[in-house]
Design an enzyme around this catalytic site. Structure first.
Site, short mmCIF file in Angstrom:
data_model
loop_
_atom_site.label_atom_id
_atom_site.label_comp_id
_atom_site.label_asym_id
_atom_site.label_seq_id
_atom_site.Cartn_x
_atom_site.Cartn_y
_atom_site.Cartn_z
N ILE A 1 56.76 12.03 51.00
CA ILE A 1 57.43 10.80 51.83
C ILE A 1 56.81 9.43 51.34
CG2 ILE A 1 58.25 12.12 53.86
CD1 ILE A 1 55.51 11.31 55.24
N GLY A 2 55.88 9.75 50.40
CA GLY A 2 55.31 8.29 49.89
C GLY A 2 54.06 8.50 49.07
N GLY B 1 49.56 4.74 46.24
CA GLY B 1 49.12 4.07 44.68
C GLY B 1 48.74 5.32 43.80
N GLY B 2 47.59 5.36 43.08
CA GLY B 2 46.96 6.20 42.25
C GLY B 2 46.22 7.21 42.80
N GLY C 1 46.75 9.49 45.55
CA GLY C 1 47.49 10.99 46.01
C GLY C 1 48.74 10.57 46.64
N LYS D 1 48.03 13.62 53.92
CA LYS D 1 47.92 12.78 52.67
C LYS D 1 47.05 13.82 51.64
CE LYS D 1 46.28 8.49 52.88
NZ LYS D 1 45.29 7.45 52.98
N ASP E 1 42.16 -3.94 53.27
CA ASP E 1 43.20 -3.69 52.45
C ASP E 1 44.56 -3.66 53.41
OD1 ASP E 1 44.73 -3.26 50.06
OD2 ASP E 1 44.42 -0.81 50.46
#
Length: 440
Positions: free
Chosen positions: A146-147, A150-151, A153, A169, A267
């Protein structure tokens, strides 16, 4: 002739004289005894009066304290809602020191017409095995992706053994830095509980595997809803955007003001804002979060980490405060306002960086109207638009000292969202009356 007159002398005092003397002595004795008892009675009476007064005073004091405790409890309940309901001013950012997070006050999580889906009851963070999560995601099937993070995971949709739908995740192994980020997120989210933060359901640290299990939010990220290239999602309307702005502000307010120690997210961006079934926002991804100083505007040192376009200017010095998150929030507010991404090299020269392009225009009414996301098709309040533009302008100030606290942002957004709520309630009723029944 001599007469020998003999004088007869009584042998003793007359009898009545003796009685008188005895009576006199007895009276003196009684008088003396009476005078001897008088001080003792006075002392007893005094002690009794003092004791009575003391008991009455104690009873009065206890009664007064009970009344005061009941009064303070009654007046303190939902104090925030009372203040918000009567705050009808259309003020911009003001240096308020309101200290009433809706997340921590007694029963005042959601007030007035700003109700949202109640937060799930906090069940505590569970520990999962890798095998359990492998089963939950059907062997980490690509169809359940589902997404991506970034790099770092991939995010999978999964069903836990108790039937709970979850977002899982799977983190890529990144050595000590990845392990530190994993531990930071588990540690923070296991202690932070707010309806404006994504709930951590559990984690897996099975051998070399590192996974995080979150509650599942069906409408994805704010970035996807605003910037999806294929126009798959319906554009967010003005009302939904204002609610999202307030939810995000409340999340950062909670981190900055109401966590045990201030937490700097580091972030905050539209990709880390997730939306539930009602398009209410929750902030996620605390891998880069850092505990801030206990002092107001206290600085912490850090490496330059984060996402280009959202980083406050002070990142260049490595000295951050909670005001650095305020800058990132201002960028997300600009995304909601304009529908643009923070950095877009496909745009005309001078429009590549959203903040640089928007800042000089936010104080000009005509130019602000030109900046609005075309997807809104003019369906917004111009008065509220000016207010939102002013808040964004304050948040993205280059100097951190000129930016507001997130508490100030929250208090400025509440009247705008509340007025929109009353308008949308009436329009929703009209829509429901005209809407045909769905086909089965």
């Amino acid at each position: 002739m001599d007469v020998n007159a003999t004088t007869i002398v009584p042998a003793g005092p007359p009898k009545h004289h003796s009685s008188f003397t005895q009576h006199h002595l007895h009276s003196q004795k009684n008088n003396h005894s009476s005078h001897g008892h008088f001080p003792s009675k006075t002392i007893l009476i005094t002690i009794a009066l003092v004791t009575l007064v003391t008991v009455l005073f104690i009873i009065f004091l206890v009664f007064f304290l009970i009344r005061r405790l009941k009064s303070s409890t009654k007046d303190g309940t939902c104090e925030e809602d009372s203040r918000e309901l009567h705050d009808t001013s259309s003020r911009l950012i003001t240096p308020t020191t309101v200290n009433s997070s809706p997340d921590v006050k007694s029963g005042c999580l959601h007030g007035g017409n700003l109700s949202r889906t109640p937060a799930p009851k906090f069940r505590g963070v569970q520990v999962f095995t890798y095998r359990e999560l492998e089963i939950a995601t059907d062997g980490f099937n690509e169809a359940n992706v589902i997404g991506s993070n970034g790099g770092h995971g991939l995010m999978y949709r999964g069903v836990l053994k108790d039937g709970t739908l979850a977002a899982i995740k799977l983190l890529r192994s990144e050595g000590k830095q990845g392990e530190r980020a994993f531990r930071t997120e588990v540690d923070l989210l296991s202690r932070l509980c707010s309806p404006y933060l994504v709930e951590l359901l559990g984690y897996c640290a099975d051998q070399h595997h590192r996974l995080l299990i979150f509650e599942y939010l069906p409408n994805g990220t704010l970035h996807y809803q605003l910037h999806s290239p294929n126009d798959e999602p319906q554009p967010l309307d003005w009302w939904a955007r204002m609610r999202i702005a307030l939810d995000c502000a409340r999340a950062l307010e909670f981190l900055h003001e109401y966590a045990v120690s201030p937490v700097i997210h580091r972030d905050f961006k539209s990709n880390n804002v997730l939306l539930d079934q009602n398009f209410r926002a929750k902030v996620s991804d605390f891998a880069l979060a850092k505990m801030g100083s206990e002092k107001r505007n206290g600085q912490v040192s850090t490496r330059v980490l984060g996402t280009t376009g959202y980083l406050a200017p002070e990142y260049a010095t490595g000295k951050l405060t909670t005001k650095s998150d305020v800058y990132s929030y201002g960028v997300v507010l600009l995304e909601l306002l304009t529908g643009r991404v923070p950095v877009d090299i496909k745009r005309a020269p001078g429009e590549h960086v959203l903040v640089s392009w928007a800042l000089p225009r936010l104080t000009n009414r005509e130019k602000v109207i030109e900046m609005v996301d075309p997807a809104l098709r003019g369906q917004y309040s111009k008065k509220d638009l000016i207010q939102i533009a002013a808040i964004a302008a304050m948040c993205i100030q280059p100097e951190a000292d000129y930016r507001p606290l997130m508490t100030d942002v929250v208090q400025s957004l509440i009247p705008l969202v509340r007025s929109q709520s009353s308008l949308c309630s009436s329009s929703s009723l009209r829509f429901l009356k005209q809407r045909p029944s769905p086909r089965h």
